[in-house]
Scaffold this motif. Structure first.
Motif, short mmCIF file in Angstrom:
data_model
loop_
_atom_site.label_atom_id
_atom_site.label_comp_id
_atom_site.label_asym_id
_atom_site.label_seq_id
_atom_site.Cartn_x
_atom_site.Cartn_y
_atom_site.Cartn_z
N GLN A 242 0.83 -1.21 0.00
CA GLN A 242 0.00 0.00 0.00
C GLN A 242 0.86 1.26 0.00
N TYR A 245 -0.71 7.16 0.02
CA TYR A 245 -1.95 7.85 -0.36
C TYR A 245 -3.10 6.87 -0.60
N GLY A 246 -2.92 5.59 -0.29
CA GLY A 246 -4.04 4.67 -0.27
C GLY A 246 -4.12 3.63 -1.36
N THR A 247 -3.58 3.90 -2.54
CA THR A 247 -3.66 2.90 -3.61
C THR A 247 -2.79 1.68 -3.26
N GLU A 260 -7.27 0.89 -7.05
CA GLU A 260 -7.72 2.13 -6.43
C GLU A 260 -7.80 1.94 -4.92
N GLU A 261 -8.15 3.01 -4.22
CA GLU A 261 -8.19 2.95 -2.76
C GLU A 261 -9.18 1.93 -2.22
N ASP A 262 -10.17 1.55 -3.03
CA ASP A 262 -11.13 0.56 -2.56
C ASP A 262 -10.54 -0.84 -2.52
#
Length: 312
Positions: A242, A245-247, A260-262
């Motif tokens: 990870q 920034y989340g990705t 993506e962040e999900d």
């Protein structure tokens, strides 16, 4: 003379009657005293019996309370914490509650088996400064995962699983038993030798386990064989990483995916090429330019200055 004789006879009769009356009174008095003594003795005996019964009752009550206290102590709830230590020093804590005696090292290892699905079968013994953990030949440390892996404890390669198991046992034992050092052995006390590890490695039984970061930071431990070093490097990159920034970046054998962040939607992907320095994320058409990731001197996976966290 007759009068005198009659008077004397009457006097003697009176004396005899008086003497008899005195004897009877004395006998009655003695009898009364005896009866009084028996009554007093009866009261004393009754008092002693009552005292004995009270003492026995108090003793029984005390023993009952002691037994109840002991049972209450045995049934009190205890808590221990299992520490699952992943790459990048990511630690997941899992608290367990139970009653009865405190779990020993082997029982805590059995709890790790239940939690992770990996076989943590060990025996343990105490030493002056810690614990000696002897790995069983049937444990996953030697055999690899048995059956289907759990989603939260899924490992793509043997090396990552090995380091996870050794780091996890080490932290779980040091934290729950407040010991300083953990020593690893195998097969009843022999030095722990992991031939399937790339490269193979032996852990001296008289030197405490130092953690995966220590061993991986010493590249000389990996040997001089370029092929072995290459295989180990490729294995280290596998899994989900990870970005700050989340990705999420997934490296799976010769392919990479960027989510993506999900964590579900794939934004891009392509092939991966490896060398002794880095893993190169190629464009979908196989051309260069997709970037690269590599391990720095602290064994952190880095991409363009950002440190990635290994999450699975």
């Amino acid at each position: 003379m007759k009068k005198i004789s009659i008077i004397l006879a009457l006097s003697m009769s009176v004396c005899l009657l008086a003497a008899c009356g005195s004897i009877e009174n004395s006998s009655e008095t003695s009898s009364g005293k005896t009866s009084s003594s028996e009554t007093s003795s009866g009261k004393t005996s009754s008092s002693e019996t009552s005292s004995s019964e009270t003492s026995s009752s108090e003793s029984s009550s005390s023993e009952s309370k002691s037994a109840e206290s002991s049972q209450s102590s045995a049934e009190s709830t205890r808590t221990d914490t299992l520490y699952a230590v992943f790459s990048g020093n990511r630690v997941n804590e899992h608290t367990i509650e139970y009653t009865g005696e405190k779990k020993n090292a082997k029982e805590l290892a059995d709890e790790l088996t239940k939690l992770t699905g990996l076989d943590f079968t060990i025996t343990a013994s105490e030493t002056s400064d810690g614990l000696i953990i002897d790995w069983d030949a049937d444990s996953s440390l030697f055999t690899g995962p048995k059956g289907e892996q759990k989603e939260d404890f899924f490992f793509y390669d043997y090396d990552t699983m090995c380091w996870f198991m050794m780091n996890t046992i080490c932290k779980t034992m040091t934290e729950n038993f407040d010991v300083e050092n953990i020593y690893y052995t195998m097969d009843g006390g022999k030095e722990l030798s992991l031939q399937k590890l790339s490269p193979s490695m032996t852990f001296p039984s008289d030197i405490p386990y130092m953690g995966s970061d220590f061993y991986l930071a010493h590249t000389d431990l990996k040997g001089d064989d370029d092929e072995i070093y290459y295989e180990n490097t490729q294995a280290d990159y596998q899994g989900y990483w990870q970005y700050p920034y989340g990705t999420v970046l997934e490296i799976r054998d010769d392919t990479w995916f960027l989510y993506e962040e999900d964590g579900v939607t794939v934004s891009s992907s392509g092939p991966v090429e490896y060398d002794e320095e880095a893993a190169y994320l190629m464009n979908a058409d196989g051309s260069s330019g997709g970037g690269k990731v590599y391990f720095d001197e602290n064994n952190n996976l880095v991409d363009s200055g950002s440190i990635l966290t290994h999450i699975s």
